[in-house]
Design a protein around this motif. Structure first.
Motif, PDB file in Angstrom:
ATOM      1  N   TYR A   1      36.612  44.497  48.806  1.00  0.00           N
ATOM      2  CA  TYR A   1      35.053  43.393  48.787  1.00  0.00           C
ATOM      3  C   TYR A   1      33.890  44.966  48.643  1.00  0.00           C
ATOM      4  O   TYR A   1      32.260  44.458  48.158  1.00  0.00           O
ATOM      5  CB  TYR A   1      34.750  42.267  48.117  1.00  0.00           C
ATOM      6  CG  TYR A   1      34.593  41.863  49.622  1.00  0.00           C
ATOM      7  CD1 TYR A   1      33.476  41.518  50.995  1.00  0.00           C
ATOM      8  CD2 TYR A   1      35.598  41.017  50.921  1.00  0.00           C
ATOM      9  CE1 TYR A   1      33.007  41.314  51.814  1.00  0.00           C
ATOM     10  CE2 TYR A   1      35.516  41.106  51.675  1.00  0.00           C
ATOM     11  CZ  TYR A   1      34.172  41.127  52.756  1.00  0.00           C
ATOM     12  OH  TYR A   1      34.118  40.777  53.666  1.00  0.00           O
TER      13      TYR A   1
ATOM     14  N   GLY B   1      36.221  38.193  43.275  1.00  0.00           N
ATOM     15  CA  GLY B   1      37.628  37.845  42.757  1.00  0.00           C
ATOM     16  C   GLY B   1      37.422  37.452  40.846  1.00  0.00           C
ATOM     17  O   GLY B   1      36.977  36.844  40.499  1.00  0.00           O
TER      18      GLY B   1
ATOM     19  N   TRP C   1      44.799  38.817  51.588  1.00  0.00           N
ATOM     20  CA  TRP C   1      44.742  37.180  51.031  1.00  0.00           C
ATOM     21  C   TRP C   1      43.778  36.511  51.780  1.00  0.00           C
ATOM     22  O   TRP C   1      43.341  35.404  51.876  1.00  0.00           O
ATOM     23  CB  TRP C   1      45.018  37.146  50.064  1.00  0.00           C
ATOM     24  CG  TRP C   1      45.188  35.494  48.773  1.00  0.00           C
ATOM     25  CD1 TRP C   1      44.805  35.618  47.965  1.00  0.00           C
ATOM     26  CD2 TRP C   1      45.870  34.269  49.123  1.00  0.00           C
ATOM     27  NE1 TRP C   1      44.534  34.458  46.959  1.00  0.00           N
ATOM     28  CE2 TRP C   1      45.331  34.004  48.573  1.00  0.00           C
ATOM     29  CE3 TRP C   1      46.500  34.006  50.848  1.00  0.00           C
ATOM     30  CZ2 TRP C   1      45.711  32.391  48.590  1.00  0.00           C
ATOM     31  CZ3 TRP C   1      46.522  32.830  50.603  1.00  0.00           C
ATOM     32  CH2 TRP C   1      45.896  31.818  49.822  1.00  0.00           C
TER      33      TRP C   1
ATOM     34  N   THR D   1      36.410  33.281  44.281  1.00  0.00           N
ATOM     35  CA  THR D   1      37.901  33.752  45.717  1.00  0.00           C
ATOM     36  C   THR D   1      38.605  32.343  46.110  1.00  0.00           C
ATOM     37  O   THR D   1      38.310  31.317  45.952  1.00  0.00           O
ATOM     38  CB  THR D   1      37.875  34.339  46.639  1.00  0.00           C
ATOM     39  OG1 THR D   1      36.429  33.492  47.127  1.00  0.00           O
ATOM     40  CG2 THR D   1      37.057  36.152  46.366  1.00  0.00           C
TER      41      THR D   1
ATOM     42  N   ASP E   1      39.621  42.124  43.028  1.00  0.00           N
ATOM     43  CA  ASP E   1      40.066  41.540  43.282  1.00  0.00           C
ATOM     44  C   ASP E   1      41.352  42.395  43.997  1.00  0.00           C
ATOM     45  O   ASP E   1      42.370  43.131  43.930  1.00  0.00           O
ATOM     46  CB  ASP E   1      40.740  40.685  42.303  1.00  0.00           C
ATOM     47  CG  ASP E   1      42.097  39.212  42.918  1.00  0.00           C
ATOM     48  OD1 ASP E   1      42.588  39.453  43.110  1.00  0.00           O
ATOM     49  OD2 ASP E   1      41.146  38.749  41.544  1.00  0.00           O
TER      50      ASP E   1
ATOM     51  N   TRP F   1      38.355  32.305  52.151  1.00  0.00           N
ATOM     52  CA  TRP F   1      36.667  33.876  51.716  1.00  0.00           C
ATOM     53  C   TRP F   1      35.600  33.628  51.108  1.00  0.00           C
ATOM     54  O   TRP F   1      34.887  34.410  51.486  1.00  0.00           O
ATOM     55  CB  TRP F   1      37.513  34.508  50.531  1.00  0.00           C
ATOM     56  CG  TRP F   1      38.801  35.374  51.269  1.00  0.00           C
ATOM     57  CD1 TRP F   1      40.304  35.592  50.812  1.00  0.00           C
ATOM     58  CD2 TRP F   1      38.102  37.191  52.288  1.00  0.00           C
ATOM     59  NE1 TRP F   1      41.038  36.473  51.928  1.00  0.00           N
ATOM     60  CE2 TRP F   1      39.644  37.594  52.462  1.00  0.00           C
ATOM     61  CE3 TRP F   1      36.955  37.355  52.267  1.00  0.00           C
ATOM     62  CZ2 TRP F   1      39.616  38.218  53.018  1.00  0.00           C
ATOM     63  CZ3 TRP F   1      37.288  38.628  52.822  1.00  0.00           C
ATOM     64  CH2 TRP F   1      38.435  38.901  53.434  1.00  0.00           C
ATOM     65  N   HIS F   2      35.189  32.159  50.386  1.00  0.00           N
ATOM     66  CA  HIS F   2      33.302  32.410  50.382  1.00  0.00           C
ATOM     67  C   HIS F   2      32.847  32.265  51.332  1.00  0.00           C
ATOM     68  O   HIS F   2      31.595  33.377  50.990  1.00  0.00           O
ATOM     69  CB  HIS F   2      33.006  30.892  49.445  1.00  0.00           C
ATOM     70  CG  HIS F   2      34.430  30.144  48.510  1.00  0.00           C
ATOM     71  ND1 HIS F   2      34.051  29.283  48.267  1.00  0.00           N
ATOM     72  CD2 HIS F   2      35.434  31.270  47.845  1.00  0.00           C
ATOM     73  CE1 HIS F   2      34.558  29.002  46.620  1.00  0.00           C
ATOM     74  NE2 HIS F   2      35.549  30.070  46.862  1.00  0.00           N
TER      75      HIS F   2
END
Length: 458
Positions: A101, A49, A222, A117, A72, A121-122
């Motif tokens: 990623y 990110g 995304w 991010t 990203d 998404w974390h």
């Protein structure tokens, strides 16, 4: 000895002590400053990110380590990230660029990752990073749901990773927040009775049209675990109105509005102070005094999908098991302040935000200062920058100042506050068992359905 080899050796030695470390919050930093000058002492970083917020996180990390790769799902952000890394490290150093990623997590030469991010998404990336043997620096708010917090803790306990959450108010901002907690803990405003957190509101967007996905953005990826939907954007303001990039914060599908965006800062500090001054204090009740959403809600879900849907205004009364009350509001102008934390005790008040700390207890410090070591005892050592604290803990294998365990407690409060205003009814929380008492529908909102192919595997 290389950093990677020494790190693996330390992990072997630390594994037996991991349970003990996890039970010692805020005791982590060595008095000696770690040295990150020679190549063997500098960890190798992968940056996942590289949008606007990474502009602060990435350069901070590169003061202590060397970035080998950026990632990203927006190729424009990735390219800008690479340019920034090369500017910081020199254009002769290779920097790989990925869209996925997992390419970073597959690399044995990368020691740690920064995760900057969108919120939804974390958790998935962080868990997979820990399982891949990486230490993690992840921006706040760490989780999208309460259940995600439990999943991260499970992975953390299994892997013994070092994990710092990006709640910089715990270290920086002139140490005002640490001073405020120390004042409350020392009883300078008497017995703590009430706390008010003013964390700001969100403006309404109105209808946002569906438009073509910008070139270079992998919109499907995304979205990740969130439902498939149209990309929306209209011009206006600093960022425009959108359901992507910076503006994702104002959609329940990807975040939690100001309740998690700023709540991750102010509610975290308020709850830290409450817990320091009152051992065993835990949230117990949530009452929706007032809330306003820009779309009608049905069963806690927005009924319109073409506009911001998080609460624009809110006031939640949160009760603790020891009688302390915390108010979570978008603003507190009627009380004479805005954006900050007001602590009220039996013998006075104390206000703190990023610009000031005030109250009689603060003025009294001139003649009656806090104990010399009050801040260091609270912090667990000499305060440093947030990133330096993380990097020192990567070497020492100790618990960072913004640890996952305390952050999970604070985010649980934020998530429950959102659930109570979305359902518009009081909730009773069993903190020991992490369950909402007698409300099956509310309990179901501790987690969310995840789109196939993007499930979190804890």
């Amino acid at each position: 000895m290389s950093f990677q080899t020494s790190r693996r050796d330390f992990l072997k030695k630390a594994s037996a002590a991991s349970a003990g470390i996890a039970s010692m919050p805020y005791i982590f930093t060595s008095q000696a400053q770690a040295n990150f000058e020679t190549p063997n002492e500098r960890p190798v970083i992968g940056c996942i990110g590289t949008g606007s917020r990474w502009g602060a996180v990435g350069p901070a990390a590169m003061k202590f380590g060397d970035c080998a790769a950026v990632c990203d799902v927006d190729s424009n952000h990735a390219g800008q990230g690479k340019e920034r890394v090369q500017k910081a490290q020199g254009s002769d150093k290779k920097v790989d660029v990925y869209e996925d990623y997992r390419k970073i997590l597959e690399r044995d030469d990368i020691d740690l990752v920064t995760i900057v991010t969108p919120d939804h998404w974390h958790t998935k990336i962080a868990i997979e990073a820990m399982k891949a043997g990486k230490d993690v620096y992840c921006e706040k708010p760490l989780t999208l749901t309460i259940d995600e917090g439990r999943q991260i803790i499970k992975a953390l306990d299994e892997t013994n990773a070092v994990f710092q959450v990006g709640t910089q108010q715990r270290t920086e901002m002139g140490q005002r927040f640490l001073q405020a907690i120390a004042i409350v803990k020392d009883g300078r405003i008497g017995k703590l009775k009430e706390v008010t957190c003013a964390i700001g509101g969100v403006g309404e967007s109105g209808p946002i049209p569906a438009v073509e996905v910008p070139k270079g953005l992998n919109w499907e990826m995304w979205l990740g675990q969130a439902p498939l939907c149209d990309y929306r954007h209209k011009e206006g303001g600093r960022w425009g109105n959108s359901n992507c990039h910076y503006e994702f914060r104002w959609w329940y599908e990807y975040s939690g509005g100001k309740m998690t965006d700023w709540g991750a800062h102010h509610i975290d500090i308020a709850q830290w102070a409450i817990e320091e001054a009152n051992e065993g204090a835990r949230v117990a009740t949530f009452e929706p005094v007032m809330a306003s959403h820009p779309t009608p809600m049905k069963d806690g879900m927005p009924t319109l999908n073409d506009r911001y849907n998080v609460a624009t205004k809110f006031n939640v009364k949160t009760g603790f098991n020891n009688g302390i009350v915390m108010h979570i509001r978008n603003e507190a102008n009627d009380l004479g302040f805005d954006n900050g934390i007001m602590f009220e005790g039996t013998e006075g008040k104390l206000f703190v935000n990023r610009g000031k700390i005030s109250g009689q207890a603060v003025e009294d410090l001139k003649d009656n200062p806090l104990p010399e070591d009050a801040i260091e005892k609270l912090y667990g050592g000499k305060p440093t920058s947030h990133m330096q604290n993380f990097m020192e803990c990567v070497k020492s294998r100790e618990l960072p100042i913004s640890d996952v365990y305390s952050h999970h407690r604070a985010m649980t409060t934020c998530h429950l506050a959102n659930i109570t205003i979305r359902l518009d009814r009081q909730l009773n929380w069993d903190a020991e068992n992490e369950q909402i008492v007698g409300d099956e529908q509310a309990n179901s909102m501790q987690s969310r359905e995840q789109r196939k192919g993007y499930e979190i595997n804890a």
